[in-house]
Design a protein around this motif. Structure first.
Motif, PDB file in Angstrom:
ATOM      1  N   ASP A 142       5.448  24.483   9.728  1.00  0.00           N
ATOM      2  CA  ASP A 142       4.799  24.633   8.418  1.00  0.00           C
ATOM      3  C   ASP A 142       4.323  26.071   8.286  1.00  0.00           C
ATOM      4  O   ASP A 142       3.931  26.701   9.279  1.00  0.00           O
ATOM      5  N   GLY A 143       4.369  26.617   7.073  1.00  0.00           N
ATOM      6  CA  GLY A 143       3.838  27.952   6.882  1.00  0.00           C
ATOM      7  C   GLY A 143       4.707  28.802   5.972  1.00  0.00           C
ATOM      8  O   GLY A 143       5.591  28.310   5.268  1.00  0.00           O
ATOM      9  N   HIS A 144       4.440  30.112   6.036  1.00  0.00           N
ATOM     10  CA  HIS A 144       5.073  31.070   5.122  1.00  0.00           C
ATOM     11  C   HIS A 144       5.305  32.370   5.876  1.00  0.00           C
ATOM     12  O   HIS A 144       4.434  32.850   6.605  1.00  0.00           O
ATOM     13  N   VAL A 145       6.492  32.946   5.723  1.00  0.00           N
ATOM     14  CA  VAL A 145       6.778  34.245   6.326  1.00  0.00           C
ATOM     15  C   VAL A 145       7.376  35.161   5.257  1.00  0.00           C
ATOM     16  O   VAL A 145       8.232  34.750   4.466  1.00  0.00           O
ATOM     17  N   GLY A 146       6.887  36.387   5.213  1.00  0.00           N
ATOM     18  CA  GLY A 146       7.376  37.349   4.232  1.00  0.00           C
ATOM     19  C   GLY A 146       6.863  38.739   4.565  1.00  0.00           C
ATOM     20  O   GLY A 146       6.064  38.926   5.477  1.00  0.00           O
ATOM     21  N   SER A 147       7.328  39.728   3.826  1.00  0.00           N
ATOM     22  CA  SER A 147       6.940  41.104   4.095  1.00  0.00           C
ATOM     23  C   SER A 147       5.717  41.493   3.271  1.00  0.00           C
ATOM     24  O   SER A 147       5.431  40.903   2.232  1.00  0.00           O
ATOM     25  N   ALA A 148       4.995  42.487   3.760  1.00  0.00           N
ATOM     26  CA  ALA A 148       3.819  43.022   3.078  1.00  0.00           C
ATOM     27  C   ALA A 148       3.884  44.538   3.141  1.00  0.00           C
ATOM     28  O   ALA A 148       4.311  45.114   4.143  1.00  0.00           O
ATOM     29  N   LYS A 149       3.441  45.196   2.091  1.00  0.00           N
ATOM     30  CA  LYS A 149       3.522  46.651   2.006  1.00  0.00           C
ATOM     31  C   LYS A 149       2.550  47.306   2.993  1.00  0.00           C
ATOM     32  O   LYS A 149       1.348  47.043   2.966  1.00  0.00           O
ATOM     33  N   ARG A 150       3.074  48.138   3.870  1.00  0.00           N
ATOM     34  CA  ARG A 150       2.265  48.890   4.821  1.00  0.00           C
ATOM     35  C   ARG A 150       2.895  50.274   5.001  1.00  0.00           C
ATOM     36  O   ARG A 150       4.111  50.437   4.865  1.00  0.00           O
ATOM     37  N   GLU A 151       2.050  51.249   5.336  1.00  0.00           N
ATOM     38  CA  GLU A 151       2.535  52.614   5.520  1.00  0.00           C
ATOM     39  C   GLU A 151       1.966  53.226   6.799  1.00  0.00           C
ATOM     40  O   GLU A 151       0.854  52.910   7.205  1.00  0.00           O
ATOM     41  N   LEU A 152       2.750  54.088   7.408  1.00  0.00           N
ATOM     42  CA  LEU A 152       2.292  54.902   8.536  1.00  0.00           C
ATOM     43  C   LEU A 152       2.253  56.340   8.054  1.00  0.00           C
ATOM     44  O   LEU A 152       3.194  56.815   7.395  1.00  0.00           O
ATOM     45  N   ARG A 153       1.180  57.050   8.417  1.00  0.00           N
ATOM     46  CA  ARG A 153       1.018  58.427   7.970  1.00  0.00           C
ATOM     47  C   ARG A 153       0.760  59.362   9.151  1.00  0.00           C
ATOM     48  O   ARG A 153       0.097  58.974  10.115  1.00  0.00           O
ATOM     49  N   VAL A 154       1.276  60.553   9.027  1.00  0.00           N
ATOM     50  CA  VAL A 154       0.926  61.642   9.936  1.00  0.00           C
ATOM     51  C   VAL A 154       0.049  62.604   9.142  1.00  0.00           C
ATOM     52  O   VAL A 154       0.432  63.038   8.044  1.00  0.00           O
ATOM     53  N   PRO A 174       8.552  51.917  13.210  1.00  0.00           N
ATOM     54  CA  PRO A 174       9.528  50.883  12.870  1.00  0.00           C
ATOM     55  C   PRO A 174       9.451  50.551  11.381  1.00  0.00           C
ATOM     56  O   PRO A 174       8.453  50.021  10.898  1.00  0.00           O
ATOM     57  N   ARG A 175      10.498  50.898  10.664  1.00  0.00           N
ATOM     58  CA  ARG A 175      10.554  50.689   9.209  1.00  0.00           C
ATOM     59  C   ARG A 175      11.267  49.366   8.944  1.00  0.00           C
ATOM     60  O   ARG A 175      12.485  49.255   9.141  1.00  0.00           O
ATOM     61  N   LEU A 176      10.518  48.375   8.501  1.00  0.00           N
ATOM     62  CA  LEU A 176      11.058  47.024   8.350  1.00  0.00           C
ATOM     63  C   LEU A 176      12.238  46.999   7.382  1.00  0.00           C
ATOM     64  O   LEU A 176      13.249  46.355   7.645  1.00  0.00           O
ATOM     65  N   ASN A 177      12.087  47.648   6.230  1.00  0.00           N
ATOM     66  CA  ASN A 177      13.175  47.755   5.250  1.00  0.00           C
ATOM     67  C   ASN A 177      13.812  46.387   5.007  1.00  0.00           C
ATOM     68  O   ASN A 177      15.011  46.193   5.182  1.00  0.00           O
ATOM     69  N   ALA A 178      12.958  45.417   4.589  1.00  0.00           N
ATOM     70  CA  ALA A 178      13.361  44.005   4.570  1.00  0.00           C
ATOM     71  C   ALA A 178      14.049  43.603   3.273  1.00  0.00           C
ATOM     72  O   ALA A 178      13.755  44.113   2.190  1.00  0.00           O
ATOM     73  N   SER A 179      14.965  42.654   3.401  1.00  0.00           N
ATOM     74  CA  SER A 179      15.592  41.986   2.268  1.00  0.00           C
ATOM     75  C   SER A 179      15.606  40.494   2.547  1.00  0.00           C
ATOM     76  O   SER A 179      15.404  40.058   3.665  1.00  0.00           O
ATOM     77  N   GLY A 180      15.835  39.712   1.515  1.00  0.00           N
ATOM     78  CA  GLY A 180      15.943  38.266   1.688  1.00  0.00           C
ATOM     79  C   GLY A 180      14.739  37.503   1.194  1.00  0.00           C
ATOM     80  O   GLY A 180      14.787  36.280   1.062  1.00  0.00           O
ATOM     81  N   GLY A 181      13.621  38.186   0.916  1.00  0.00           N
ATOM     82  CA  GLY A 181      12.465  37.514   0.343  1.00  0.00           C
ATOM     83  C   GLY A 181      11.683  36.692   1.336  1.00  0.00           C
ATOM     84  O   GLY A 181      11.931  36.712   2.542  1.00  0.00           O
ATOM     85  N   ALA A 182      10.718  35.934   0.802  1.00  0.00           N
ATOM     86  CA  ALA A 182       9.834  35.118   1.629  1.00  0.00           C
ATOM     87  C   ALA A 182      10.447  33.742   1.868  1.00  0.00           C
ATOM     88  O   ALA A 182      11.254  33.251   1.076  1.00  0.00           O
ATOM     89  N   ILE A 183      10.035  33.118   2.977  1.00  0.00           N
ATOM     90  CA  ILE A 183      10.481  31.769   3.319  1.00  0.00           C
ATOM     91  C   ILE A 183       9.259  30.926   3.618  1.00  0.00           C
ATOM     92  O   ILE A 183       8.363  31.344   4.351  1.00  0.00           O
ATOM     93  N   ALA A 184       9.202  29.739   3.035  1.00  0.00           N
ATOM     94  CA  ALA A 184       8.077  28.833   3.261  1.00  0.00           C
ATOM     95  C   ALA A 184       8.585  27.404   3.272  1.00  0.00           C
ATOM     96  O   ALA A 184       9.657  27.105   2.746  1.00  0.00           O
ATOM     97  N   GLY A 185       7.796  26.507   3.895  1.00  0.00           N
ATOM     98  CA  GLY A 185       8.161  25.107   3.881  1.00  0.00           C
ATOM     99  C   GLY A 185       7.794  24.389   5.151  1.00  0.00           C
ATOM    100  O   GLY A 185       7.032  24.904   5.976  1.00  0.00           O
TER     101      GLY A 185
END
Length: 237
Positions: A70-82, A143-154
């Motif tokens: 049970d649950g939800h997995v998806g990407s969230a906006k995050r940044e790394l800065r120098v 590590p740049r996730l650069n994700a596609s496919g959207g969120a998955i839940a259920g």
């Protein structure tokens, strides 16, 4: 007659109290079982993140399975800065992959795998940051996730994490630098950076409500920024 009625009333009251007690016990047992299931799911997802998302050690394609009840997995906006004394000199949109369920949370961000809610989180795997003993060189993995496919839940989900990793490296001239990782679990990162002997503070650099942990050696060093473009796909199956 009155005595019989009193006896009946007493029995009814006793039965009612028993049912209430059993209902409370059932709810308690249900909560314990749900909590154990959530913990097991979060642990399973953390293992999948550790085994399947190792961008600093991978090149090319890779696939790992992700399972949870049970649950939800998806990407969230995050940044790394120098940053240096003048301000931000480089921004990398690393993003995070986050799994949440009732009472449990697991995230992959900045190469780290983090378990727990923001106020009680801990690192299962540390971020991609190396500081030499002499503090004159810092290697920052982004590590740049650069994700596609959207969120998955259920319920009873089986998903695939596909990656196709490539690497680029940039060298910054010697100077006084700080590294900022945007994360919803800043204290877990601060504890790790402090163990490395780095100075830390927390700032919401871009004002989006998610803080960044800013860590610095406190001297003049050469910084190498290694971007691991993961091109991650999250898909059912």
């Amino acid at each position: 007659m009155k005595r019989a009625q009193s006896h009946v009333v007493g029995v009814v009251l006793l039965l009612g109290l028993t049912l209430v007690a059993l209902g409370g016990l059932t709810a308690t047992v249900g909560s314990i079982v749900d909590g154990q299931t959530a913990t097991a799911d979060a642990t399973r997802v953390a293992d999948a993140f550790q085994n399947g998302l190792e961008p600093s050690e991978q090149t090319g394609q890779g696939t790992t399975q992700l399972r949870f009840t049970d649950g939800h997995v998806g990407s969230a906006k995050r940044e790394l800065r120098v940053l240096n004394a003048s301000g931000v000199v480089r921004v990398v949109p690393i993003d995070a992959l986050v799994y949440t369920t009732s009472g449990a949370r697991t995230a992959f961000v900045g190469g780290a795998v983090v378990r727990g809610r923001p106020d009680e989180a801990w690192l299962v795997r540390e971020p991609s940051l190396t500081v030499t003993r002499t503090n004159d060189t810092v290697v920052v993995g982004a590590p740049r996730l650069n994700a596609s496919g959207g969120a998955i839940a259920g319920d009873t989900v089986t998903a695939r994490l596909r990656t196709n990793v490539s690497h680029t490296r940039e060298r910054f001239p010697r100077g006084d630098y700080r590294i900022a990782i945007e994360t919803a679990t800043p204290e877990a990162f601060r504890r790790y950076f402090r163990r490395l002997g780095l100075s830390t503070r927390t700032r919401d650099i871009d004002g989006d409500g998610t803080p960044s942990v800013v860590a610095g050696v406190g001297g003049r060093e050469t910084v190498y920024l290694v971007v691991h473009d993961m091109r991650t796909e999250v898909a059912h199956g």
